[in-house]
Write a protein that holds these residues in place. Structure first.
Motif, short mmCIF file in Angstrom:
data_model
loop_
_atom_site.label_atom_id
_atom_site.label_comp_id
_atom_site.label_asym_id
_atom_site.label_seq_id
_atom_site.Cartn_x
_atom_site.Cartn_y
_atom_site.Cartn_z
N THR A 213 0.84 -1.20 0.00
CA THR A 213 0.00 0.00 0.00
C THR A 213 0.87 1.25 0.00
N MET A 214 0.65 2.11 -0.99
CA MET A 214 1.43 3.33 -1.12
C MET A 214 0.80 4.45 -0.30
N GLY A 215 1.46 4.80 0.79
CA GLY A 215 1.01 5.92 1.61
C GLY A 215 1.60 7.23 1.12
N SER A 216 1.68 8.19 2.02
CA SER A 216 2.19 9.51 1.65
C SER A 216 2.73 10.20 2.88
N PHE A 217 3.78 11.00 2.66
CA PHE A 217 4.32 11.84 3.74
C PHE A 217 3.27 12.83 4.22
N ALA A 218 2.30 13.14 3.34
CA ALA A 218 1.22 14.06 3.71
C ALA A 218 0.37 13.52 4.85
N ALA A 219 0.43 12.20 5.08
CA ALA A 219 -0.37 11.59 6.15
C ALA A 219 0.30 11.68 7.51
N LYS A 220 1.57 12.08 7.54
CA LYS A 220 2.31 12.02 8.80
C LYS A 220 1.78 13.00 9.84
N THR A 221 1.27 14.13 9.39
CA THR A 221 0.79 15.14 10.34
C THR A 221 -0.73 15.12 10.47
N LYS B 134 -4.99 9.29 2.56
CA LYS B 134 -3.77 8.51 2.50
C LYS B 134 -3.46 7.87 3.85
N LEU B 135 -3.77 8.59 4.93
CA LEU B 135 -3.60 8.01 6.26
C LEU B 135 -4.51 6.80 6.42
N ALA B 136 -5.74 6.90 5.91
CA ALA B 136 -6.66 5.76 5.97
C ALA B 136 -6.08 4.57 5.24
N GLN B 137 -5.48 4.81 4.07
CA GLN B 137 -4.82 3.72 3.34
C GLN B 137 -3.74 3.05 4.18
N MET B 138 -2.95 3.85 4.86
CA MET B 138 -1.84 3.31 5.63
C MET B 138 -2.34 2.53 6.83
N TYR B 139 -3.37 3.06 7.51
CA TYR B 139 -4.00 2.30 8.59
C TYR B 139 -4.48 0.95 8.06
#
Length: 315
Positions: free
Chosen positions: A153-161, A185-190
């Motif tokens: 799953t490709m997340g994003s640095f935009a999800a870090k904050t 994108k945070l939802a994807q990473m979760y």
């Protein structure tokens, strides 16, 4: 967890052979997805480009064949915002097994207004997260048929904050394009982290890995005629940024490693080595907010209700 400094060296230009692998890359017609597909093709993998635009997918496949003689690449129409179509798209893959899927496709909007799919879901959340959630469910029989498949799953640095608002996952009450994108994108990473936990609970051989590309800019990305053209002006303007970030060709490296490296394990997070923004891929500690089990469970239950499927229910 072992130190990330112990991560073995990985030659991004000479990954291990992948002649025995079949990989689906969502959004493989452009950007980072294109370079993931090109690099996997160069290693000998059979690569399927999933795209909602057949013409762009064909152009990307043709570009790969030019750069990789003998490339085994084909396309399938895949619209992640159209949930009812995903089962048919999986049936159109025409394969008996899938060794990996890279959940890369996504949309991002810079300006209001809020947009919805025909089913009434906010478009970024629907495409970036819900579509991949549902797609994984329909792919699971093919993934389970492989010896040790990977879901990347490709997340994003935009999800870090960002932080999820479980009471407003679709930004009905508080829509701001950049924030809504970051939360999708945070939802994807979760999802990627929680999926691996659930797969381990049922002793599945399928592993789920989360990656992010760091800072990946068009201005630092090499040209691929008919897919992406970098002008001389863009190259000059982007040169100073190369000290901090990188092109989308390098942004593909963590995903390619997650597909091919036998040292990669489910539940891990991989990104660029230098401050998480550029460089060779390495394993990094899972971000603290991604370890929030209650948020992950709440998101999973909401996603299951919205899509009507559960990816962790194995065939």
């Amino acid at each position: 967890m072992p130190s990330t400094s112990s991560t073995p060296y990985w030659d991004v230009h000479r990954p291990p052979p992948a002649h025995d692998k079949v990989v689906l890359v969502t959004g493989g017609n452009a950007g980072i997805g294109y370079f993931i597909a090109e690099q996997l093709s160069a290693g000998g993998a059979t690569v399927v480009l999933g795209s909602r635009n057949p013409a762009k997918a064909q152009a990307a496949a043709a570009s790969i064949r030019v750069r990789v003689p003998g490339a085994r690449v084909r396309t399938v129409r895949l619209d992640l915002a159209d949930l009812p179509s995903l089962r048919t798209a999986v049936e159109a893959l025409g394969t008996e097994r899938l060794d990996a899927v890279v959940h890369n496709a996504g949309v991002a909007f810079d300006d209001p207004p809020r947009r919805q799919t025909p089913e009434g879901h906010e478009l970024m959340f629907a495409t970036n997260h819900l579509g991949h959630f549902a797609l994984t469910h329909w792919l699971m029989p093919l993934l389970s048929a492989a010896p040790a498949a990977r879901i990347v799953t490709m997340g994003s640095f935009a999800a870090k904050t960002e932080r999820l608002d479980l009471d407003d996952l679709q930004s009905r009450n508080d829509y701001a394009p950049k924030r809504t994108y970051g939360r999708s994108k945070l939802a994807q990473m979760y999802f990627g982290i929680e999926l691996d936990r659930r797969l381990r609970a049922v002793r599945s051989a399928v592993a789920s890995v989360v990656v992010h590309p760091g800072g990946a800019l068009d201005s630092l990305t090499p040209s691929r005629p008919s897919v992406h053209v970098r002008t001389r002006g863009a190259r000059l303007r982007g040169a100073p940024a190369s000290l901090v970030v990188q092109g989308k060709d390098a942004g593909a490296w963590p995903a390619v490693r997650a597909v091919l490296d036998p040292q990669v394990r489910g539940g891990e997070l991989w990104g660029p080595r230098v401050f998480g923004l550029r460089g060779r891929p390495r394993r990094e500690p899972v971000w603290s907010h991604l370890a929030d089990a209650s948020a992950a469970t709440g998101l999973w239950e909401a996603s299951r209700d919205l899509t009507g499927v559960d990816p962790a229910r194995l065939p």
